[in-house]
Design a protein around this motif. Structure first.
Motif, mmCIF file in Angstrom:
data_model
loop_
_atom_site.group_PDB
_atom_site.id
_atom_site.type_symbol
_atom_site.label_atom_id
_atom_site.label_comp_id
_atom_site.label_asym_id
_atom_site.label_seq_id
_atom_site.Cartn_x
_atom_site.Cartn_y
_atom_site.Cartn_z
ATOM 1 N N GLU A 112 -10.182 0.275 -14.143
ATOM 2 C CA GLU A 112 -10.641 -0.844 -14.977
ATOM 3 C C GLU A 112 -10.314 -2.181 -14.336
ATOM 4 O OE1 GLU A 112 -9.591 -0.483 -19.088
ATOM 5 O OE2 GLU A 112 -10.263 1.605 -19.144
ATOM 6 N N ARG A 113 -9.208 -2.227 -13.594
ATOM 7 C CA ARG A 113 -8.881 -3.423 -12.786
ATOM 8 C C ARG A 113 -8.385 -2.913 -11.443
ATOM 9 N NH1 ARG A 113 -3.260 -4.159 -12.480
ATOM 10 N NH2 ARG A 113 -2.196 -2.598 -13.743
ATOM 11 N N ASP A 114 -8.495 -3.743 -10.404
ATOM 12 C CA ASP A 114 -8.052 -3.327 -9.080
ATOM 13 C C ASP A 114 -6.543 -3.100 -9.086
ATOM 14 O OD1 ASP A 114 -10.651 -3.621 -8.349
ATOM 15 O OD2 ASP A 114 -10.385 -5.593 -7.429
ATOM 16 N N LEU A 115 -6.113 -2.051 -8.418
ATOM 17 C CA LEU A 115 -4.695 -1.678 -8.422
ATOM 18 C C LEU A 115 -4.100 -1.851 -7.029
ATOM 19 C CD1 LEU A 115 -4.811 1.571 -10.611
ATOM 20 C CD2 LEU A 115 -4.254 -0.771 -11.321
ATOM 21 N N HIS A 116 -2.821 -2.151 -7.006
ATOM 22 C CA HIS A 116 -2.125 -2.340 -5.735
ATOM 23 C C HIS A 116 -1.160 -1.185 -5.489
ATOM 24 C CE1 HIS A 116 0.435 -4.057 -2.613
ATOM 25 N NE2 HIS A 116 -0.623 -4.783 -2.311
ATOM 26 N N ALA A 117 -1.169 -0.685 -4.239
ATOM 27 C CA ALA A 117 -0.411 0.529 -3.912
ATOM 28 C C ALA A 117 1.074 0.380 -4.220
ATOM 29 C CB ALA A 117 -0.607 0.876 -2.440
ATOM 30 N N ALA B 187 3.175 3.553 -9.801
ATOM 31 C CA ALA B 187 3.317 4.628 -10.777
ATOM 32 C C ALA B 187 1.966 5.005 -11.388
ATOM 33 C CB ALA B 187 4.286 4.209 -11.873
ATOM 34 N N GLU B 188 1.196 3.975 -11.732
ATOM 35 C CA GLU B 188 -0.103 4.230 -12.354
ATOM 36 C C GLU B 188 -1.036 4.937 -11.372
ATOM 37 O OE1 GLU B 188 -1.895 0.764 -14.050
ATOM 38 O OE2 GLU B 188 -3.575 1.908 -14.884
ATOM 39 N N LEU B 189 -1.046 4.459 -10.115
ATOM 40 C CA LEU B 189 -1.874 5.106 -9.094
ATOM 41 C C LEU B 189 -1.470 6.564 -8.898
ATOM 42 C CD1 LEU B 189 -2.351 2.494 -6.230
ATOM 43 C CD2 LEU B 189 -4.133 3.842 -7.356
ATOM 44 N N GLY B 190 -0.161 6.803 -8.908
ATOM 45 C CA GLY B 190 0.338 8.161 -8.730
ATOM 46 C C GLY B 190 -0.144 9.081 -9.844
ATOM 47 N N ARG B 191 -0.135 8.582 -11.075
ATOM 48 C CA ARG B 191 -0.604 9.395 -12.208
ATOM 49 C C ARG B 191 -2.099 9.705 -12.062
ATOM 50 N NH1 ARG B 191 2.884 6.084 -15.158
ATOM 51 N NH2 ARG B 191 1.238 4.602 -15.659
ATOM 52 N N ILE B 192 -2.873 8.670 -11.696
ATOM 53 C CA ILE B 192 -4.321 8.867 -11.549
ATOM 54 C C ILE B 192 -4.611 9.874 -10.432
ATOM 55 C CG2 ILE B 192 -6.448 7.693 -10.848
ATOM 56 C CD1 ILE B 192 -5.264 5.151 -12.245
ATOM 57 N N LEU C 265 -3.427 10.353 2.207
ATOM 58 C CA LEU C 265 -3.224 8.991 1.701
ATOM 59 C C LEU C 265 -2.262 8.212 2.595
ATOM 60 C CD1 LEU C 265 -4.140 7.231 -0.626
ATOM 61 C CD2 LEU C 265 -2.199 8.038 -1.966
ATOM 62 N N ARG C 266 -1.302 8.926 3.184
ATOM 63 C CA ARG C 266 -0.325 8.252 4.045
ATOM 64 C C ARG C 266 -0.958 7.731 5.331
ATOM 65 N NH1 ARG C 266 3.699 12.720 4.039
ATOM 66 N NH2 ARG C 266 3.480 13.069 1.807
ATOM 67 N N ARG C 267 -2.176 8.193 5.629
ATOM 68 C CA ARG C 267 -2.800 7.775 6.899
ATOM 69 C C ARG C 267 -3.724 6.574 6.729
ATOM 70 N NH1 ARG C 267 -5.489 13.116 7.548
ATOM 71 N NH2 ARG C 267 -6.836 11.988 8.973
ATOM 72 N N VAL C 268 -3.719 5.931 5.574
ATOM 73 C CA VAL C 268 -4.576 4.745 5.426
ATOM 74 C C VAL C 268 -3.742 3.525 5.042
ATOM 75 C CG1 VAL C 268 -6.218 6.376 4.433
ATOM 76 C CG2 VAL C 268 -5.293 4.600 3.002
ATOM 77 N N ALA C 269 -4.240 2.371 5.447
ATOM 78 C CA ALA C 269 -3.562 1.114 5.135
ATOM 79 C C ALA C 269 -3.688 0.825 3.639
ATOM 80 C CB ALA C 269 -4.188 -0.024 5.933
ATOM 81 N N LEU C 270 -2.575 0.453 3.012
ATOM 82 C CA LEU C 270 -2.597 0.234 1.560
ATOM 83 C C LEU C 270 -2.126 -1.171 1.211
ATOM 84 C CD1 LEU C 270 -1.284 3.700 0.348
ATOM 85 C CD2 LEU C 270 -3.603 2.810 0.182
ATOM 86 N N THR C 271 -2.495 -2.126 2.024
ATOM 87 C CA THR C 271 -2.084 -3.506 1.752
ATOM 88 C C THR C 271 -3.035 -4.175 0.766
ATOM 89 O OG1 THR C 271 -3.217 -4.040 3.798
ATOM 90 C CG2 THR C 271 -0.818 -3.905 3.879
ATOM 91 N N GLN C 272 -4.313 -3.823 0.857
ATOM 92 C CA GLN C 272 -5.305 -4.430 -0.041
ATOM 93 C C GLN C 272 -5.346 -3.727 -1.389
ATOM 94 O OE1 GLN C 272 -9.376 -5.687 0.328
ATOM 95 N NE2 GLN C 272 -9.233 -5.184 2.482
ATOM 96 N N ARG C 273 -5.796 -4.453 -2.387
ATOM 97 C CA ARG C 273 -5.972 -3.824 -3.698
ATOM 98 C C ARG C 273 -7.100 -2.787 -3.646
ATOM 99 N NH1 ARG C 273 -3.416 -5.640 -8.035
ATOM 100 N NH2 ARG C 273 -2.076 -7.440 -7.676
ATOM 101 N N LEU C 274 -6.985 -1.781 -4.524
ATOM 102 C CA LEU C 274 -7.962 -0.691 -4.567
ATOM 103 C C LEU C 274 -8.765 -0.769 -5.852
ATOM 104 C CD1 LEU C 274 -5.552 2.207 -3.536
ATOM 105 C CD2 LEU C 274 -7.167 0.990 -2.071
ATOM 106 N N ARG C 275 -10.045 -0.367 -5.761
ATOM 107 C CA ARG C 275 -10.863 -0.305 -6.985
ATOM 108 C C ARG C 275 -11.223 1.145 -7.322
ATOM 109 N NH1 ARG C 275 -16.222 -1.219 -8.124
ATOM 110 N NH2 ARG C 275 -15.740 -3.357 -8.617
ATOM 111 N N LEU C 276 -11.129 2.021 -6.324
ATOM 112 C CA LEU C 276 -11.520 3.415 -6.568
ATOM 113 C C LEU C 276 -10.635 4.363 -5.779
ATOM 114 C CD1 LEU C 276 -15.012 5.031 -6.515
ATOM 115 C CD2 LEU C 276 -13.388 5.741 -4.784
ATOM 116 N N LEU C 277 -10.391 5.512 -6.384
ATOM 117 C CA LEU C 277 -9.681 6.592 -5.701
ATOM 118 C C LEU C 277 -10.418 7.891 -5.996
ATOM 119 C CD1 LEU C 277 -7.194 7.510 -4.088
ATOM 120 C CD2 LEU C 277 -5.940 7.637 -6.241
ATOM 121 N N GLY C 278 -10.577 8.735 -4.963
ATOM 122 C CA GLY C 278 -11.262 10.005 -5.159
ATOM 123 C C GLY C 278 -10.573 11.130 -4.400
#
Length: 380
Positions: A269-274, A279-284, A342-355
């Motif tokens: 619903e909003r962009d998330l930061h790693a 915690a929220e990203l981990g649950r999703i 997931l550990r092999r990608v840069a996570l500095t930018q905010r994310l809008r989608l995860l699959g």
DNA sequence: TCTGGGGTCCTAGGACCC
DNA sequence: TCTGGGGTCCTAGGACCC
């Protein structure tokens, strides 16, 4: 099927018939399944597009809504400007799947050689259906339309042609509730005047490149030298473009196929930061793995290639995948492999989608023994 | 006003094997 | 001293479709 999702919604909300209605945005929750009483809901009970806040696109619009210029894949916020009074309904895939099965059952009862092309489309091979040649196929097409209408209350449009490529184009000539019949001799008069984009397999990118070459219609495409098309578009695709423009297509109607991959993805619903939203990203992330695992188990498949997909706030996408030794349908195993991706990608930018995706699928019946031999039955 | 979710197929480079 | 010709599998990205 004509405006399939919207037409299904109109069956249960007949009071919306003739009004601009768009389907999209949020998924309908199970508690929201329509009841018999909903058929009598007052119009004021329905959400208006103008009140919509948030992300999402239109999946289908009624013909009344299309008159305002809104259509599939359009962002809902943009659609709200074009037609603020349109009624917005959340998608209900369970309902659409039920109607999908129902109309396909009708089709198969007339013509058993049917190819599934997604939730609202099929190819049918008429060749050996008794009476299939009457009036060039029109009689059988009418019977199928009537059968589907009687069984589901839904309308469809049918194209009849010597091959799938032309039949698909013909099916769009006269929507809704049309029947169009194309013969080989109709190519120059009925196909060549159409824009190249009408060919199933020419999308926005190729269309733009064709336009840049001054090629706008299928007829103009047909007049191109194959060698020139091959130079611009590569050996296989260049040759295919030329064949398609000449209405040539030898593909068979394929009645059965095995899935190649299964995936689940979600736009937040909003962009998330790693870091900030860890915690929220981990649950999703875990929930996505569990949903894919449940899909695999329900359908009886295991997969060896586990992958993730990220979409950054600026809409760039990246994928990572990893192939493991033995096919699995286990949520924890998928979660572990996806976590390594997931550990092999840069996570500095905010994310809008995860699959999360599982590929390289095999039926689970072929996998059990492999896990027994490896001593890992719990990971199967 | 930013742009869903579920798929398939293709390409191209690199690893690895014979 | 520099350099074969298959073949398969894996990975990342992209085009396209419903």
């Amino acid at each position: 099927m004509d405006a399939f999702f919207a037409s299904v919604e109109l069956l249960r909300y007949p009071q919306l018939r003739g009004l601009p209605v768009v389907i999209g945005g949020r998924r309908r929750t199970p508690q929201e399944g329509a009841s018999a009483a909903d058929a009598a809901l007052p119009l004021s009970a329905f959400e208006r597009l103008r009140n919509y806040q948030g992300r999402g696109v239109i999946t289908t619009a009624t013909y009344a809504a299309r008159a305002f210029g809104v259509g599939s894949a359009m962002g809902l916020m943009k659609a709200a400007r074009l037609c603020p009074d349109a009624i917005l309904l959340p998608v209900d895939f369970d309902a659409y799947r039920r109607y999908s099965r129902a109309f396909k059952d009708v089709v198969r009862s007339f013509a058993p050689v049917m190819e599934d092309r997604g939730i609202d489309e099929v190819y049918i091979d008429f060749t050996h259906v008794p009476g299939g040649q009457e009036q060039g196929g029109r009689v059988l097409a009418q019977r199928i339309q009537q059968g589907i209408l009687a069984a589901t209350g839904l309308t469809c449009s049918i194209g009849v042609a010597p091959n799938k490529l032309l039949a698909k184009m013909a099916s769009e000539f006269d929507k809704p509730q049309g029947i169009s019949i194309i013969f080989e001799g109709d190519l120059a008069t009925r196909i060549w005047p159409l824009p190249c984009r009408k060919i199933n397999g020419i999308g926005p990118k190729t269309d733009a490149r064709l336009q840049a070459l001054g090629i706008h219609t299928i007829g103009e495409l047909a007049q191109q030298d194959v060698a020139a098309l091959v130079r611009h578009f590569g050996k296989a695709y260049g040759a295919w473009l030329h064949d398609a423009a000449w209405g040539r297509d030898e593909r068979a109607v394929v009645t059965a196929s095995e899935p190649v991959s299964m995936s689940r993805e979600t736009t937040f619903e909003r962009d998330l930061h790693a870091v900030h939203d860890r915690a929220e990203l981990g649950r999703i992330f875990t929930a996505l793995c569990e949903r894919v695992a449940a899909d695999l188990q329900r359908k009886g498949y295991c997969g060896r290639t586990i992958g993730i997909k990220l979409r950054y706030a600026d809409f760039r996408s990246v994928t990572r995948e990893q192939t493991i030794a033995l096919p699995t349908q286990d949520a924890a195993t998928i979660r572990r492999a996806a976590g390594q991706c997931l550990r092999r990608v840069a996570l500095t930018q905010r994310l809008r989608l995860l699959g999360v995706r599982v590929g390289n699928l095999v039926p689970q019946s072929e996998v059990a023994l492999q896990h027994m031999a490896a001593g890992t039955p719990e990971l199967f």
